[in-house]
Scaffold this active site. Structure first.
Site, PDB file in Angstrom:
ATOM      1  N   GLY A 137      -7.685  90.869  -7.859  1.00 53.08           N
ATOM      2  CA  GLY A 137      -8.123  91.907  -6.950  1.00 53.08           C
ATOM      3  C   GLY A 137      -9.633  92.068  -6.907  1.00 53.08           C
ATOM      4  O   GLY A 137     -10.191  92.512  -5.914  1.00 53.08           O
ATOM      5  N   GLN A 138     -10.323  91.699  -8.018  1.00 52.28           N
ATOM      6  CA  GLN A 138     -11.769  91.867  -8.073  1.00 52.28           C
ATOM      7  C   GLN A 138     -12.530  90.638  -7.602  1.00 52.28           C
ATOM      8  O   GLN A 138     -13.683  90.737  -7.211  1.00 52.28           O
ATOM      9  CB  GLN A 138     -12.206  92.210  -9.503  1.00 52.28           C
ATOM     10  CG  GLN A 138     -11.685  93.543  -9.997  1.00 52.28           C
ATOM     11  CD  GLN A 138     -12.113  93.821 -11.422  1.00 52.28           C
ATOM     12  OE1 GLN A 138     -12.797  93.015 -12.039  1.00 52.28           O
ATOM     13  NE2 GLN A 138     -11.697  94.942 -11.956  1.00 52.28           N
ATOM     14  N   ASP A 147      -6.680  98.535 -17.939  1.00 50.30           N
ATOM     15  CA  ASP A 147      -5.865  97.517 -17.253  1.00 50.30           C
ATOM     16  C   ASP A 147      -5.353  96.499 -18.267  1.00 50.30           C
ATOM     17  O   ASP A 147      -5.482  95.277 -18.060  1.00 50.30           O
ATOM     18  CB  ASP A 147      -6.679  96.827 -16.154  1.00 50.30           C
ATOM     19  CG  ASP A 147      -5.786  96.090 -15.154  1.00 50.30           C
ATOM     20  OD1 ASP A 147      -4.566  96.347 -15.167  1.00 50.30           O
ATOM     21  OD2 ASP A 147      -6.297  95.273 -14.376  1.00 50.30           O
ATOM     22  N   LEU A 170     -10.139  78.784 -11.335  1.00 53.16           N
ATOM     23  CA  LEU A 170      -9.265  79.052 -12.489  1.00 53.16           C
ATOM     24  C   LEU A 170      -8.235  80.129 -12.163  1.00 53.16           C
ATOM     25  O   LEU A 170      -7.138  80.134 -12.719  1.00 53.16           O
ATOM     26  CB  LEU A 170     -10.107  79.485 -13.690  1.00 53.16           C
ATOM     27  CG  LEU A 170     -11.054  78.424 -14.282  1.00 53.16           C
ATOM     28  CD1 LEU A 170     -11.926  79.044 -15.352  1.00 53.16           C
ATOM     29  CD2 LEU A 170     -10.261  77.263 -14.848  1.00 53.16           C
ATOM     30  N   GLY A 171      -8.601  81.054 -11.289  1.00 53.03           N
ATOM     31  CA  GLY A 171      -7.675  82.132 -10.940  1.00 53.03           C
ATOM     32  C   GLY A 171      -8.306  83.084  -9.943  1.00 53.03           C
ATOM     33  O   GLY A 171      -9.530  83.130  -9.782  1.00 53.03           O
ATOM     34  N   THR A 206     -12.765  85.898  -7.613  1.00 54.91           N
ATOM     35  CA  THR A 206     -12.291  84.558  -7.951  1.00 54.91           C
ATOM     36  C   THR A 206     -13.097  84.026  -9.120  1.00 54.91           C
ATOM     37  O   THR A 206     -14.312  84.237  -9.200  1.00 54.91           O
ATOM     38  CB  THR A 206     -12.432  83.620  -6.739  1.00 54.91           C
ATOM     39  OG1 THR A 206     -11.747  84.193  -5.629  1.00 54.91           O
ATOM     40  CG2 THR A 206     -11.850  82.255  -7.037  1.00 54.91           C
ATOM     41  N   VAL A 207     -12.418  83.305 -10.051  1.00 58.69           N
ATOM     42  CA  VAL A 207     -13.076  82.749 -11.238  1.00 58.69           C
ATOM     43  C   VAL A 207     -13.086  81.225 -11.116  1.00 58.69           C
ATOM     44  O   VAL A 207     -12.061  80.599 -10.846  1.00 58.69           O
ATOM     45  CB  VAL A 207     -12.347  83.174 -12.531  1.00 58.69           C
ATOM     46  CG1 VAL A 207     -13.055  82.598 -13.751  1.00 58.69           C
ATOM     47  CG2 VAL A 207     -12.296  84.695 -12.631  1.00 58.69           C
ATOM     48  N   LYS A 255     -17.387  84.276 -12.383  1.00 60.12           N
ATOM     49  CA  LYS A 255     -16.581  85.225 -11.613  1.00 60.12           C
ATOM     50  C   LYS A 255     -17.364  85.687 -10.397  1.00 60.12           C
ATOM     51  O   LYS A 255     -18.425  86.282 -10.510  1.00 60.12           O
ATOM     52  CB  LYS A 255     -16.198  86.427 -12.484  1.00 60.12           C
ATOM     53  CG  LYS A 255     -15.270  87.428 -11.790  1.00 60.12           C
ATOM     54  CD  LYS A 255     -14.854  88.513 -12.770  1.00 60.12           C
ATOM     55  CE  LYS A 255     -13.866  89.493 -12.149  1.00 60.12           C
ATOM     56  NZ  LYS A 255     -13.453  90.548 -13.099  1.00 60.12           N
TER      57      LYS A 255
END
Length: 720
Positions: A399-400, A512, A395-396, A402-403, A417
């Site tokens: 920086g933390q 954020d 999905l996206g 991948t989902v 995630k």
């Protein structure tokens, strides 16, 4: 203890005496015993094969055994027409003979070879190969896809001639007579260019000397140039091919089926990402060896056997062949099951500790985490839900981590995630702890976590309509971004931040806030996401002193200069999001001139220059009441104050937005009631915007009869 181990010892004794024990020194090479597994002196191991297409995984792994007059039979990889010297199926390495590039060597082979693995499941191994250039005063460049990706420089002085020698084992190619460097990752095609460094005037004629370049294994020079005690001129290399090593993965679109007893990982996450084709890389588990690409190709290591004792072993086995065979099969199966179970349990415990399981338990026991809201998911269920974390389910990426999108067996759609922890699990634990304490409809809901894998996983509710950034800047033609929807989204996110700052059991700073972290559900309701950088603070604290982190364009300037993050820092970031909603422009855009690249400063500048409506989205000027748009613009300006103390709180922002939205609805209803009585032309409708000032004190204000008394204290006109 001895009695518990006795059955295992009996089984091991029988196994050691069995004829099958000696057979375990060899492992199967092919999926079918009818497949030929030899060409010359090379073992052809699956997924490679010859002849029948069932003997190899797909066309890329077809081997052609060619009979040469001088050297006998030699195997060639048919897809790339290169000779194979060895196949290491256990490590997924293919040893080939790679061509040498030559210049001015007076050989027919001076024509430059072409090597192209594009589209194939092969890449040059970065760790096992090196790029070497041989010649005097040359700059050698390795090119891929038309770009220079590596290179080195080789120098000679006036005393170096063609008889000059160099001890390759001791000196190496460090820049004199030859040079070498490493390869880039995932190299599939390359060419070599050579440039002459001769400055002129020395008359040494370096440009006419024989020069060569190649990709070979890290010890190719010892094979062709002698051992530590032998000297040979590096300039006299007369080989057309040198050994090199390729890595491979098997496309999952081929006839290959993953073995049940081997560890196969997704090759598309490594070098196959360059081809955008998913595939598998397999290896045997620890304690096993063999061919991991064949069912039961991995066998347990039993050590070396004494061939002289085979006769005795055969005699003992012959006495109890029937019973021994049964006990051997059952014992081997039982041992294998026990070993695998223990290995998996130890691996899970290792990952649990590595991923912060002990820290998470500590916070659970201290009451920081609401255990009722956290569910531990198994890795097996998540792999099934995400099709083994298929790249098509992404999905996206951020920086933390991948989902991935997934669907559980009960039909629930989830978002998984996968964190990029790299030894620091604080972000994972932090997000889990924070989201487990939040119960707000405008904050993404945490369903649970998984700690059984090398990289920790968080599981959320699935939000189907992407994020606000995509909604504003990649607009769907079928769904327009109306003024009413923008007001609603702004009010919902303001309410979520108000909840975090003032309603939660302990204040939470998001840290954020940006349009990409605002998700939209099936009804386009806003949900705040991504709490990896968030922090819980005590009720008495007024700020948080941390290393500055955030997203350029949304970062509070005061926080940037002082490293002190307050609740007003979230207010500033929200002000940038509100400016995005009002203007339809990105927070940072290099398309805007000069200092206008930053939307926050650009917006404030336009307010001060009385040119607000030059940047307001044209759709808003057609749909919204001007006094309401001005009210929101003033609110944006107050949120973007450089002095944090002059900014409103999120509670004040929420109340103002709710009141503006209420007034907007009332005016919309009034217009609808009079729509049949009077039709206003487009020019008449837009005329009031053209002569309107955003800097004077003569702003039109909201009618006092249409709002509550509390709204009178709010800043509806622009600040001077």
């Amino acid at each position: 203890m001895f009695l518990q181990l006795a059955p295992y010892m009996i089984v091991l004794i029988i196994v050691s005496m069995s004829p099958l024990a000696s057979a375990q020194l060899d492992y199967p090479d092919t999926v079918n015993p009818d497949c030929n597994s030899r060409c010359g002196g090379v073992r052809i191991a699956y997924p490679f094969g010859m002849g029948d297409p069932t003997c190899y995984a797909d066309k890329w792994f077809e081997i052609e055994c060619r009979n040469t007059s001088r050297q006998g039979s030699k195997p060639y990889l048919k897809s790339i027409n290169l000779e194979i010297s060895n196949i290491d199926s256990g490590s997924s390495y293919l040893h080939i003979m790679n061509p040498v590039f030559r210049w001015n060597c007076n050989k027919s082979s001076d024509a430059k070879p072409e090597v192209n693995l594009t589209g194939s499941p092969f890449v040059y191994s970065k760790d096992r190969n090196k790029f070497t250039a041989i010649g005097c005063n040359k700059m050698a460049y390795l090119q891929s896809n038309g770009s220079k990706v590596s290179g080195c420089v080789s120098l000679c002085d006036q005393y170096d001639d063609r008889e000059a020698s160099i001890n390759m084992a001791n000196d190496g190619c460090l820049g004199r007579l030859c040079c070498e460097t490493s390869l880039p990752s995932f190299l599939v095609e390359f060419n070599v260019t050579l440039e002459d460094m001769k400055s002129g005037g020395d008359g040494d004629g370096d440009g006419d000397r024989c020069s060569q370049a190649l990709i070979g294994t890290r010890n190719w020079n010892r094979v062709y140039l002698g051992s530590d005690n032998e000297y040979r001129s590096i300039l006299d290399l007369d080989e057309d091919y040198v050994p090199a090593i390729l890595s491979w993965a098997v496309f999952n679109s081929s006839s290959f089926k993953r073995p049940s007893d081997a560890n196969c990982t997704d090759g598309s996450l490594t070098f196959l990402a360059t081809n955008r084709v998913p595939g598998w890389i397999c290896e045997c588990y620890i304690g096993f060896y063999g061919n991991p690409y064949i069912d039961h190709g991995c066998i347990a290591s039993q050590g070396n056997f004494n061939k002289n004792n085979r006769a005795k072993k055969w005699a003992i086995v012959g006495i109890s062949s029937g019973l021994g065979s049964i006990i051997f099969i059952l014992g081997l199966w039982f041992l294998n099951k026990v070993v695998r179970k223990r290995m998996k349990e130890k691996l899970k415990q290792k990952f649990f500790k590595k991923n912060g399981g002990l820290l998470l338990k500590q916070r659970m026991s201290s009451g920081e985490v609401n255990v009722d809201k956290g569910i531990l998911f198994s890795l097996r269920d998540l792999k099934k839900a995400t099709d083994n974390f298929n790249t098509n389910r992404v999905l996206g990426k951020g920086g933390q981590g991948t989902v991935y999108k997934g669907m559980l067996v009960d039909g629930r759609i989830i978002a998984v995630k996968k964190f990029k922890v790299e030894g620091n699990i604080e972000e994972f634990i932090n997000e889990f702890v924070i989201l487990s304490q939040i119960n707000n409809r405008n904050v993404v809901k945490l369903l649970g976590c998984c700690l059984e894998t090398e990289i920790p996983l968080l599981i959320y509710e699935f939000i189907p309509n992407g994020n606000l950034f995509q909604y504003l800047h990649d607009q769907n033609k079928d769904l327009k971004v109306t003024w009413d929807m923008r007001l609603r989204i702004a009010t919902e996110i303001a309410g979520a931040l108000f909840y975090l700052h003032s309603v939660a059991s302990q204040p939470i700073y998001h840290r954020d806030v940006k349009s990409t972290n605002i998700l939209l559900d099936e009804k386009y309701r806003a949900k705040l996401a991504d709490f990896g950088a968030s922090r819980i603070i005590s009720v008495e604290a007024t700020h948080l002193t941390t290393v500055v982190q955030g997203t350029f364009g949304y970062l509070d300037p005061e926080y940037f200069h002082t490293s002190q993050f307050t609740e007003k820092s979230d207010v500033y970031s929200f002000g940038v999001v509100l400016a995005e909603l009002l203007t339809g422009q990105k927070a940072v855009s290099f398309a805007r001139p000069g200092e206008s690249k930053n939307l926050a400063s650009y917006f404030v500048q336009c307010m001060e220059e009385n040119s607000l409506f030059d940047i307001v989205d044209k759709r808003i000027t057609k749909e919204g009441k001007r006094e309401h748009v001005i009210a929101v613009a003033n609110l944006v300006k107050r949120c973007l104050e450089l002095n944090g103390r002059r900014r409103p709180t999120m509670k004040e922002v929420t109340l103002e937005l709710e009141e503006i939205r209420k007034l907007e609805r009332k005016s919309s209803n009034a217009e609808q009631n009079h729509e049949e009585a009077e039709v206003v032309g487009i020019e008449d409708y837009q005329q009031p915007w053209t002569g309107y000032s955003t800097t004077s004190n003569s702003f039109p204000t909201l009618s006092s009869g249409t709002h509550s008394p509390n709204f009178e204290t709010m800043h509806i006109v622009a600040l001077e």
